[in-house]
Design an enzyme around this catalytic site. Structure first.
Site, mmCIF file in Angstrom:
data_model
loop_
_atom_site.group_PDB
_atom_site.id
_atom_site.type_symbol
_atom_site.label_atom_id
_atom_site.label_comp_id
_atom_site.label_asym_id
_atom_site.label_seq_id
_atom_site.Cartn_x
_atom_site.Cartn_y
_atom_site.Cartn_z
ATOM 1 C CB CYS A 1 -0.896 0.038 1.243
ATOM 2 S SG CYS A 1 -1.866 -1.452 1.502
ATOM 3 C CG LEU B 1 -0.935 -4.141 -4.952
ATOM 4 C CD1 LEU B 1 -1.675 -3.934 -6.273
ATOM 5 C CD2 LEU B 1 0.575 -4.134 -5.191
ATOM 6 C CG ASN C 1 3.680 -0.117 2.232
ATOM 7 O OD1 ASN C 1 3.388 -1.022 1.460
ATOM 8 N ND2 ASN C 1 4.732 0.664 2.060
ATOM 9 C CD GLU D 1 1.885 -8.675 1.601
ATOM 10 O OE1 GLU D 1 1.272 -9.351 2.455
ATOM 11 O OE2 GLU D 1 1.322 -8.066 0.679
ATOM 12 C CG ASP E 1 -0.478 -9.042 6.107
ATOM 13 O OD1 ASP E 1 -1.490 -8.550 5.572
ATOM 14 O OD2 ASP E 1 0.665 -8.849 5.661
#
Length: 642
Positions: A2, A50, A75, A77, A100
């Site tokens: 993101c 995203l 933003n 993972e 997550d």
């Protein structure tokens, strides 16, 4: 993945919706799938999403807990999120999504600021705690995801990209002269500075806590400290070591495979299609080999080459060999000359001068990959962990240089200077000259030299007296870090210095900007912090042996890859800059290095620029990287400062 942003007014004024909306609009490429804004009096948070994990609206951000007392924008993972989710559910936390993001949110509720230590991944996030009236911001350990901020007496502003901060009306856009000087040294601006005096980037492994009363920065992970821990374990292990060196090497080979495979597996978790950037080198090819073992379908591979220049800038032959071996779904792109169009586009995404030309092929390959996948893995980080650059061998060779008479060294340097200049700044003659010029200097000074674009004599010639009068006496970022870095050996010091400087400020920066410019998420298995900590525990004698780069990693690769891929000459993800400067870029050079623009700025001496251009054209010196750096700076200045 993101783009996130936020404003907290420290004078209790309400944040205006339009300001957050405008910041998000400028970063829409970072998250085209969803947008969210949260405003509560003096705090405003925004994100562009995203979607990669949990594509449903349940994962919408900004996200809150059940009582709406804690809000998050995030933003990145978190690769161990499923493990943490189970642990948090056992503690009684309820989840409304499979994302997550929600795991990070509840982890904060459970462990507070210490929750950061539980996370394995790449991230930059902000959590607003209404009860504490506090904003908690964090960045991942290696600096994979960016987070910029500006702190004034009455407000604090942050974002994933500088452009989102610059659009806020209260930001003053003033050039940091020290950062300008560092740019011309390294072709990038080292953390925590940016080219803008009032905007900084949060360093890797750091958090920020913002409240009405204070702003506190905290380091939660430190490479030097991690290294010192593993040195202690070496001493303990070596005291008990009775097995042969060959057995020890086999142990490290097996451990690298096991641990890297684990890292790759974690980075293959995705609810959208993924693939890999394939350069044809050892690092990306090894990641592909492990992906192929873990995947039930052919892996999608992406490669790019250039038609300009010569074959030194095209590795597609080796990409095809590797792709064929692992039966991948292979895509490649041969780029014809388009640098005049793509260079302004790349500058727009960096928001400040950034002159590593490798950003250009990264943009092309990201664009190619995004047509087929949303996530791509990369081999970035292997060179910094295992000794993959010629300077790593050269630093060790300096110990032997004293055996060669000074007279022979001087004659060799004289002959090299008389040779025809190569347009490739990484040619043998260019590297040999740098090596021979480093005689009788401290190793930190030498490493600074090898990482420097504009040497002191060039800067002294280039800068106006007014600019020089504003500069600090000591601006040697690499030399300082080299000196401050612990090292069992000189190679250890060099690798740690690269991990703290070159990796986050250069490689990971262009990887993020160019991939996100195309709305593509890029993942880097070599930069898993647990794998990094393990790699630092490997004695340097196994990383470079008999002056062979990446000796241990090549032994690992030998179990998977063809010999011609492993033992070919290292090239890197390079571009034909020398060719472009002599051909395609001539019109841009004439326009942006013109007398009118140079005199109007007042930073540079026109006569120095003319001499650099003239000496380069005549082959007296190879100033490809210096001319590229000047051109990038001038183009950035016109886009952002005029």
């Amino acid at each position: 993945m993101c783009g996130i942003c936020g404003i907290i007014n420290l004078n209790d004024q309400t944040v205006e919706y339009e300001h957050i909306d405008r910041m998000l609009s400028l970063m829409s490429h970072r998250g085209p799938d969803d947008r969210g804004i949260y405003i509560k009096e003096n705090i405003g948070l925004g994100m562009n999403r995203l979607a990669v994990i949990d594509l449903s609206l349940n994962a919408h951000q900004p996200m809150s807990n059940e009582t709406q007392s804690v809000w998050i924008i995030y933003n990145g993972e978190i690769y161990n999120y499923k493990i943490l989710r189970k642990e948090l559910m056992d503690k009684g936390y309820a989840f409304k999504s499979n994302s997550d993001t929600e795991v990070v949110l509840h982890a904060y509720e459970e462990w507070g600021h210490l929750s950061i230590e539980q996370l394995n991944g790449m991230f930059a996030f902000a959590i607003f705690d209404k009860k504490k009236k506090e904003l908690f911001i964090a960045r991942d350990r290696l600096g994979i995801k960016p987070l910029y901020y500006a702190h004034y007496s009455d407000f604090f502003c942050f974002a994933s990209e500088i452009k989102a901060i610059l659009c806020y009306p209260r930001i003053q856009k003033t050039i940091d002269i020290q950062a300008l000087d560092q740019y011309f040294s390294y072709m990038v601006i080292p953390h925590p500075k940016t080219i803008y005096k009032d905007i900084n980037i949060l360093e890797p492994g750091h958090t920020l806590t913002i409240s009405f009363d204070f702003v506190k920065k905290t380091k939660y992970w430190d490479l030097n400290e991690q290294y010192l821990k593993v040195v202690e374990s070496w001493n303990r292990d070596n005291a008990e070591m009775t097995i042969s060196r060959k057995k020890v090497e086999e142990y490290y080979i097996d451990e690298v495979i096991k641990r890297l495979k684990k890292s790759v597996k974690m980075r293959m978790i995705s609810d959208v299609p993924l693939g890999i950037f394939l350069s044809g080198g050892v690092d990306s090819s090894l990641v592909l080999a492990l992906m192929s073992e873990l995947s039930t379908e052919p892996v999608k591979t992406f490669s790019v080459g250039f038609e300009d220049g010569d074959k030194n800038y095209n590795e597609l032959e080796y990409c095809r060999i590797v792709a064929k071996k692992f039966k991948t779904e292979h895509y490649e792109f041969i780029q014809k000359s388009d640098v005049n169009n793509v260079l302004p586009e790349s500058i727009k995404h960096f928001d400040e001068p950034f002159a590593n030309p490798t950003a250009i092929p990264m943009y092309y390959i990201s664009k190619l990959a995004r047509e087929n996948v949303t996530v791509a893995l990369s081999g970035v980080g292997g060179d910094e962990l295992f000794g993959g650059y010629p300077r790593h061998v050269a630093l060790q060779l300096i110990n032997y240089k004293g055996l060669v008479p000074r007279s022979i060294q001087k004659v060799s340097l004289y002959i090299l200077k008389k040779l025809q200049q190569s347009p490739n700044p990484y040619s043998f003659s260019d590297r040999a000259k740098r090596f021979l010029s480093a005689s009788n200097k401290e190793k930190g000074v030498v490493y600074e030299m090898w990482r420097t674009s504009f040497f002191s004599f060039l800067k002294n010639m280039l800068y106006t007296d007014e600019l020089k009068s504003q500069l600090a006496n000591d601006n040697a970022f690499i030399e300082y870090n080299f000196a401050e870095t612990p090292g069992h050996t000189i190679l250890d010091k060099a690798l740690l210095t690269d991990l703290k400087t070159y990796l986050p400020t250069d490689l990971l920066t262009y990887c993020d900007r160019m991939s996100m410019a195309t709305s593509l998420e890029m993942r880097v298995p070599f930069c898993d912090h647990e794998f990094v900590e393990f790699a630092m525990s490997i004695p340097s004698k196994y990383k470079i042996r008999r002056f062979q780069l990446k000796h241990l990693l090549k032994k690992v690769a030998f179990k998977y890859l063809p010999r011609e891929v492993i033992y070919r000459r290292k090239q890197g993800f390079s571009v034909p800059v020398g060719y472009w400067i002599k051909n395609d870029l001539k019109p841009l050079i004439n326009e942006f290095l013109s007398e009118d623009l140079i005199r109007k700025q007042g930073y540079f001496n026109l006569s120095a620029i003319e001499q650099i251009l003239n000496d380069h054209d005549k082959g007296i010196a190879n100033y490809s990287s210096q001319i590229w750096s000047l051109l990038v700076f001038q183009m950035w200045y016109k886009q952002y400062m005029n």
